[in-house]
Write a protein that holds these residues in place. Structure first.
Motif, PDB file in Angstrom:
ATOM      1  N   CYS A   1       7.001  14.023  -0.046  1.00 44.82           N
ATOM      2  CA  CYS A   1       7.508  12.716  -0.467  1.00 44.82           C
ATOM      3  C   CYS A   1       8.920  12.854  -1.035  1.00 44.82           C
ATOM      4  O   CYS A   1       9.194  13.756  -1.826  1.00 44.82           O
ATOM      5  N   VAL A   2       9.802  11.926  -0.628  1.00 40.61           N
ATOM      6  CA  VAL A   2      11.172  11.916  -1.156  1.00 40.61           C
ATOM      7  C   VAL A   2      11.397  10.729  -2.095  1.00 40.61           C
ATOM      8  O   VAL A   2      12.526  10.463  -2.504  1.00 40.61           O
TER       9      VAL A   2
ATOM     10  N   SER B   1      11.145   7.462  -1.640  1.00 38.73           N
ATOM     11  CA  SER B   1      11.878   6.301  -1.128  1.00 38.73           C
ATOM     12  C   SER B   1      11.297   4.985  -1.630  1.00 38.73           C
ATOM     13  O   SER B   1      11.996   3.979  -1.686  1.00 38.73           O
ATOM     14  N   GLY B   2      10.022   4.982  -1.963  1.00 41.03           N
ATOM     15  CA  GLY B   2       9.385   3.782  -2.498  1.00 41.03           C
ATOM     16  C   GLY B   2       8.923   2.793  -1.450  1.00 41.03           C
ATOM     17  O   GLY B   2       8.440   1.717  -1.781  1.00 41.03           O
TER      18      GLY B   2
ATOM     19  N   CYS C   1       6.350   2.861   0.525  1.00 38.28           N
ATOM     20  CA  CYS C   1       4.903   2.608   0.465  1.00 38.28           C
ATOM     21  C   CYS C   1       4.571   1.701  -0.720  1.00 38.28           C
ATOM     22  O   CYS C   1       3.731   0.811  -0.610  1.00 38.28           O
TER      23      CYS C   1
ATOM     24  N   VAL D   1       5.127  10.149  -4.830  1.00 44.32           N
ATOM     25  CA  VAL D   1       4.093   9.122  -4.763  1.00 44.32           C
ATOM     26  C   VAL D   1       2.767   9.645  -5.316  1.00 44.32           C
ATOM     27  O   VAL D   1       2.451  10.826  -5.234  1.00 44.32           O
TER      28      VAL D   1
ATOM     29  N   CYS E   1       6.064   5.589   6.393  1.00 47.13           N
ATOM     30  CA  CYS E   1       6.602   6.622   5.511  1.00 47.13           C
ATOM     31  C   CYS E   1       7.594   7.486   6.292  1.00 47.13           C
ATOM     32  O   CYS E   1       7.239   8.041   7.330  1.00 47.13           O
TER      33      CYS E   1
HETATM   34  S1  SF4 Z   1       7.086   6.020   1.799  1.00 48.74           S
HETATM   35 FE1  SF4 Z   1       6.016   6.616  -0.081  1.00 48.74          FE
HETATM   36  S2  SF4 Z   1       5.087   8.608   0.408  1.00 48.74           S
HETATM   37 FE2  SF4 Z   1       6.650   8.216   1.944  1.00 48.74          FE
HETATM   38  S3  SF4 Z   1       8.492   9.226   1.159  1.00 48.74           S
HETATM   39 FE3  SF4 Z   1       8.580   7.095   0.495  1.00 48.74          FE
HETATM   40  S4  SF4 Z   1       7.647   7.067  -1.561  1.00 48.74           S
HETATM   41 FE4  SF4 Z   1       7.083   9.004  -0.566  1.00 48.74          FE
END
Ligand code: SF4
Length: 63
Positions: free
Chosen positions: A10-11, A13-14, A16, A32, A52
């Motif tokens: 997980c990076v 990104s938010g 999800c 996450v 994701c």
């Molecule tokens: S979508 Fe969610 S699980 Fe995937 S990288 Fe972004 S924060 Fe992490």
């Protein structure tokens, strides 16, 4: 439905959390975590898994 999380991928990104805020949360470490062990299958969770950018999320149990 069951969701697997690989926090090391997980990076933060938010994406999800934006799609399914009742199920996913980016914590203070920038990774996450699941808010529910067995979330309802409402489509938003599936979208979050599919969108994701790093493949950190996956559906389990053939869902
Ligand atoms: S979508 Fe969610 S699980 Fe995937 S990288 Fe972004 S924060 Fe992490």
């Amino acid at each position: 439905m069951r969701v697997a999380v690989e926090r090391e991928r997980c990076v933060g990104s938010g994406q999800c959390e934006l799609l399914a805020p009742d199920v996913f949360e980016v914590d203070d470490d920038g990774a996450v975590r699941l808010l529910q062990d067995d979330p309802a299958d409402d489509g938003a969770v599936r979208d979050a898994v599919q969108q994701c950018p790093t493949g950190a999320l996956a559906l389990l149990d053939g869902d």
